[in-house]
Scaffold this active site. Structure first.
Site, mmCIF file in Angstrom:
data_model
loop_
_atom_site.group_PDB
_atom_site.id
_atom_site.type_symbol
_atom_site.label_atom_id
_atom_site.label_comp_id
_atom_site.label_asym_id
_atom_site.label_seq_id
_atom_site.Cartn_x
_atom_site.Cartn_y
_atom_site.Cartn_z
ATOM 1 N N ALA A 69 0.867 -1.185 0.000
ATOM 2 C CA ALA A 69 0.000 0.000 0.000
ATOM 3 C C ALA A 69 0.902 1.233 0.000
ATOM 4 C CB ALA A 69 -0.887 -0.022 1.238
ATOM 5 N N GLY A 112 0.642 -5.005 0.822
ATOM 6 C CA GLY A 112 -0.519 -5.052 -0.072
ATOM 7 C C GLY A 112 -0.214 -5.740 -1.402
ATOM 8 N N GLU A 115 -0.650 -9.263 -0.686
ATOM 9 C CA GLU A 115 -2.088 -9.477 -0.465
ATOM 10 C C GLU A 115 -2.856 -9.468 -1.785
ATOM 11 O OE1 GLU A 115 -1.978 -6.255 2.414
ATOM 12 O OE2 GLU A 115 -2.836 -7.584 3.914
ATOM 13 N N GLU A 135 4.670 -5.150 7.151
ATOM 14 C CA GLU A 135 3.978 -4.049 7.838
ATOM 15 C C GLU A 135 4.465 -3.851 9.268
ATOM 16 O OE1 GLU A 135 2.507 -6.422 6.039
ATOM 17 O OE2 GLU A 135 0.952 -5.552 4.744
HETATM 18 N N1 CAA Z 1 4.674 3.109 -0.570
HETATM 19 C C1 CAA Z 1 5.137 4.260 -1.098
HETATM 20 N N2 CAA Z 1 6.314 4.354 -1.751
HETATM 21 C C2 CAA Z 1 7.079 3.236 -1.840
HETATM 22 C C3 CAA Z 1 6.670 2.013 -1.299
HETATM 23 C C4 CAA Z 1 5.391 1.960 -0.642
HETATM 24 N N3 CAA Z 1 4.879 0.850 -0.141
HETATM 25 N N4 CAA Z 1 7.611 1.095 -1.556
HETATM 26 C C5 CAA Z 1 8.575 1.716 -2.223
HETATM 27 N N5 CAA Z 1 8.267 3.018 -2.405
HETATM 28 C C6 CAA Z 1 9.043 4.036 -3.099
HETATM 29 C C7 CAA Z 1 10.232 4.524 -2.268
HETATM 30 O O1 CAA Z 1 9.810 5.503 -1.337
HETATM 31 C C8 CAA Z 1 11.126 5.037 -3.354
HETATM 32 O O2 CAA Z 1 10.654 6.307 -3.764
HETATM 33 P P1 CAA Z 1 11.721 7.554 -3.935
HETATM 34 O O3 CAA Z 1 12.579 7.095 -5.089
HETATM 35 O O4 CAA Z 1 10.842 8.700 -4.249
HETATM 36 O O5 CAA Z 1 12.470 7.643 -2.653
HETATM 37 C C9 CAA Z 1 10.901 4.100 -4.512
HETATM 38 O O6 CAA Z 1 9.646 3.463 -4.261
HETATM 39 C C10 CAA Z 1 11.942 3.005 -4.636
HETATM 40 O O7 CAA Z 1 12.044 2.350 -3.388
HETATM 41 P P2 CAA Z 1 13.443 2.182 -2.602
HETATM 42 O O8 CAA Z 1 14.380 3.293 -2.936
HETATM 43 O O9 CAA Z 1 13.106 1.986 -1.154
HETATM 44 O O10 CAA Z 1 13.967 0.842 -3.273
HETATM 45 P P3 CAA Z 1 14.884 -0.284 -2.603
HETATM 46 O O11 CAA Z 1 15.207 -1.249 -3.684
HETATM 47 O O12 CAA Z 1 15.984 0.307 -1.824
HETATM 48 O O13 CAA Z 1 13.920 -1.029 -1.539
HETATM 49 C C11 CAA Z 1 11.892 -2.102 -0.823
HETATM 50 C C12 CAA Z 1 12.804 -1.718 -2.008
HETATM 51 C C13 CAA Z 1 12.604 -3.094 0.099
HETATM 52 C C14 CAA Z 1 10.651 -2.755 -1.398
HETATM 53 C C15 CAA Z 1 11.529 -0.814 -0.020
HETATM 54 O O14 CAA Z 1 11.082 0.178 -0.943
HETATM 55 C C16 CAA Z 1 10.457 -1.003 0.995
HETATM 56 O O15 CAA Z 1 10.726 -1.542 2.060
HETATM 57 N N6 CAA Z 1 9.213 -0.567 0.686
HETATM 58 C C17 CAA Z 1 8.105 -0.606 1.611
HETATM 59 C C18 CAA Z 1 7.553 -2.005 1.773
HETATM 60 C C19 CAA Z 1 6.428 -2.014 2.785
HETATM 61 O O16 CAA Z 1 6.609 -1.693 3.949
HETATM 62 N N7 CAA Z 1 5.225 -2.430 2.326
HETATM 63 C C20 CAA Z 1 4.041 -2.480 3.169
HETATM 64 C C21 CAA Z 1 3.249 -1.215 3.007
HETATM 65 S S1 CAA Z 1 1.900 -1.110 4.144
HETATM 66 C C22 CAA Z 1 0.713 -2.126 3.507
HETATM 67 O O17 CAA Z 1 0.846 -2.718 2.454
HETATM 68 C C23 CAA Z 1 -0.560 -2.247 4.368
HETATM 69 C C24 CAA Z 1 -1.577 -3.211 3.862
HETATM 70 O O18 CAA Z 1 -1.628 -4.317 4.293
HETATM 71 C C25 CAA Z 1 -2.582 -2.778 2.918
#
Ligand code: CAA
Length: 261
Positions: A69, A112, A115, A135
């Site tokens: 998400a 998400g 999911e 999460e």
């Molecule tokens: N939401 C918003 N932006 C996101 C994102 C997310 N879930 N995942 C990645 N991005 C964005 C980053 O902010 C980044 O943007 P910028 O270039 O503007 O900084 C871009 O995508 C690239 O990401 P990274 O630079 O972080 O890339 P990486 O290769 O170093 O890492 C990753 C990749 C491990 C997937 C890391 O991006 C990450 O941990 N992302 C979040 C994962 C997460 O926590 N997901 C759960 C979200 S909550 C949810 O999903 C609730 C639910 O159940 C509905």
């Protein structure tokens, strides 16, 4: 008037009887904004009522299927706002899709994203796919089905460890634990997924829809109730042209000509 084209969050490309949906926010690893989920739901509803289409596949553009998400869109939200908007209820529209839905996963399928894949009917993973429910690492928990679907798919004990630690798991692990149907080299993910979708789309449609409905019911009800439900759907197919054609073709030793009626 400006020439610039606004990127759509989900692109729909039809390939014969197969609908290919591309999550299209590659700069943010296809983070699932409300707008993206709403567009995906709109497209799925459109495909549901398109008689030409027998099966759909979801792909991610760029280097991920979806990294969850959109954290940016909810980082500052209060409990009251979350509850009032009930934004995750939007996802219920996805689960109403009646035709078979395949997730073709490469790169990250996190939160998400995992999911969404689990809400599909079949998951094909590229060798580089990484699944997870991270999460907990950002102070929350899965909210779009992760605790329920992961536990059902891979068992309570594995799901507990994965969700409570936020650790990611590989495509191979996902396959070994029964979450994904097959793991393929990344270069052939698209052709494999489209090929499987074509094969499903070539089956008699009404029998496909009823089969999906009955299999999904197996997750929700006890066996006796599920068996009764299945039997009723089975009988209902005897009102279709395809049942008459399929059985006649078998007896006449010829290939069937489906009418999808
Ligand atoms: N939401 C918003 N932006 C996101 C994102 C997310 N879930 N995942 C990645 N991005 C964005 C980053 O902010 C980044 O943007 P910028 O270039 O503007 O900084 C871009 O995508 C690239 O990401 P990274 O630079 O972080 O890339 P990486 O290769 O170093 O890492 C990753 C990749 C491990 C997937 C890391 O991006 C990450 O941990 N992302 C979040 C994962 C997460 O926590 N997901 C759960 C979200 S909550 C949810 O999903 C609730 C639910 O159940 C509905």
């Amino acid at each position: 008037m400006s020439n610039s084209t606004v990127a759509v969050p989900v692109e729909l490309i039809k390939d014969g009887a197969v609908a290919c949906l591309y999550l299209n926010r590659p700069d943010v690893l296809n983070a699932l904004s409300d707008d993206l989920i709403k567009t995906l739901a709109d497209r799925l509803e459109e495909i549901n009522s398109d008689d030409q289409i027998g099966c759909a596949v979801i792909f991610g553009r760029g280097r991920a299927f979806a990294a969850g998400a959109d954290i940016k869109g909810m980082a500052r939200a209060t409990q009251e706002e979350m509850q009032k908007s009930d934004r995750l209820a939007l996802w219920n529209r996805l689960w109403k899709f009646q035709k078979p839905l395949i997730a073709a996963v490469h790169g990250f399928a996190l939160g998400g994203g995992c999911e969404l894949a689990m809400g599909c009917d079949i998951i094909i993973a590229a060798e580089d796919a990484e699944f997870g429910q991270p999460e907990i690492l950002i102070g929350v928990m899965p909210g779009a089905g992760g605790t329920q679907r992961l536990a059902r798919a891979i068992g309570k004990y594995r799901a507990m460890e994965i969700i409570l630690t936020g650790q990611r798991f590989s495509a191979q692990n996902a396959h070994d634990w029964g979450l994904v149907n097959r793991v393929v080299p990344k270069e052939i993910l698209e052709s494999e997924a489209r090929g499987l979708a074509r094969r499903i789309a070539s089956q008699p449609r009404l029998a496909v829809l009823k089969s999906k409905e009955a299999i999904l019911r197996a997750q929700d009800v006890e066996l006796a109730q599920g068996l009764t439900f299945e039997r009723q759907l089975f009988y209902s197919l005897f009102s279709t042209c395809d049942q008459k054609e399929g059985m006649a073709a078998f007896l006449e030793k010829r290939p069937p000509q489906w009418k999808n009626k």
